[in-house]
Design a protein around this motif. Sequence first.
Motif, mmCIF file in Angstrom:
data_model
loop_
_atom_site.group_PDB
_atom_site.id
_atom_site.type_symbol
_atom_site.label_atom_id
_atom_site.label_comp_id
_atom_site.label_asym_id
_atom_site.label_seq_id
_atom_site.Cartn_x
_atom_site.Cartn_y
_atom_site.Cartn_z
ATOM 1 N N SER A 62 0.860 -1.188 0.000
ATOM 2 C CA SER A 62 0.000 0.000 0.000
ATOM 3 C C SER A 62 0.896 1.238 0.000
ATOM 4 N N THR A 63 0.567 2.195 -0.818
ATOM 5 C CA THR A 63 1.367 3.431 -0.860
ATOM 6 C C THR A 63 1.275 4.175 0.481
ATOM 7 N N LYS A 102 -2.124 -4.802 -1.231
ATOM 8 C CA LYS A 102 -2.965 -4.689 -0.020
ATOM 9 C C LYS A 102 -3.464 -3.265 0.127
HETATM 10 C C1 BTN Z 1 -12.003 4.501 0.514
HETATM 11 O O1 BTN Z 1 -12.823 4.887 -0.310
HETATM 12 O O2 BTN Z 1 -12.316 3.680 1.382
HETATM 13 C C2 BTN Z 1 -10.595 5.078 0.456
HETATM 14 C C3 BTN Z 1 -9.756 4.444 -0.603
HETATM 15 C C4 BTN Z 1 -8.352 5.005 -0.679
HETATM 16 C C5 BTN Z 1 -7.472 4.270 -1.665
HETATM 17 C C6 BTN Z 1 -6.121 4.899 -1.846
HETATM 18 S S1 BTN Z 1 -5.208 4.227 -3.196
HETATM 19 C C7 BTN Z 1 -3.762 5.059 -2.679
HETATM 20 C C8 BTN Z 1 -3.731 4.942 -1.168
HETATM 21 N N1 BTN Z 1 -3.116 3.688 -0.769
HETATM 22 C C9 BTN Z 1 -3.977 2.880 -0.151
HETATM 23 O O3 BTN Z 1 -3.701 1.748 0.286
HETATM 24 N N2 BTN Z 1 -5.182 3.470 -0.065
HETATM 25 C C10 BTN Z 1 -5.175 4.801 -0.662
#
Ligand code: BTN
Length: 244
Positions: A13-14, A39
């Motif tokens: 995950s970023t 993830k």
């Molecule tokens: C949601 O709608 O529940 C929030 C989603 C957020 C997704 C982004 S993608 C870049 C960053 N890295 C992640 O793991 N999640 C956020």
Amino acid sequence: LGHHLHYYPSVTSTQNIAHDLARDKASHGTVVMAGEQTKGKGRMKRYWDSKQNAGLWFSTVLRPKSLEPKNATQITLVAAVALAKVMSNYSIPVRIKWPNDLFIGERKLSGILTEMQAEQDQIDYIILGIGINVNHDKNDFDQSIVNQATSLKIYAEEQINLNDLFKSVAKEFELQYERFIEQGFKPIKSEWESYAYKMGEWLKVRAQGEWNAKLVGIHEDGALKVIDENGQEHLLYSAEILWS
Ligand code: BTN
């Protein structure tokens, strides 16, 4: 934003990487972007479907100097407004579903996840994570969300350049963020309301029982403002709204 851009073809995950960089003193505006996330994280510990090069998946380190921790959620609403403006420039008719999901019609296009690190009354940093579904075809989504999700390509019927889109988002976010820091939340609040999903509509909310409520706006602190059938105003802070 994005002057320090770290790109990874594949990560968990970023958000995780951005947290590591922030703890390591990364400067305001540092961006971590990925081709895919294995993830991906959504709000409320949900999984975020982030397939290879199908969307924009990135996290930004923010260090708002004068913002109080209790107002950190406003940053999420600032980001939602910036995204809505960019989409409008692409002629995509998006609505912001409180608190910060972007919808086209009844389908979700984009989500925002903000995580804050604060000590006492000082924000150390905020990680602003943005996910936008861009070049997915319908079958590219996980089975569990295929009927709830959409992408820019599905709507516009053409491939969108991820790099150009990122540049537009980064530029617009910077503009809105500066405005927020200089002028406070007021101008953002009214813009947010102009994009709001189901504004003025009657919905069911679940808070000490289930009751009908009409959406009338958002409060300065980001809460959703509704009125009940007696005309009484209520502020809602957590996801108690039955949207459909
Ligand atoms: C949601 O709608 O529940 C929030 C989603 C957020 C997704 C982004 S993608 C870049 C960053 N890295 C992640 O793991 N999640 C956020």
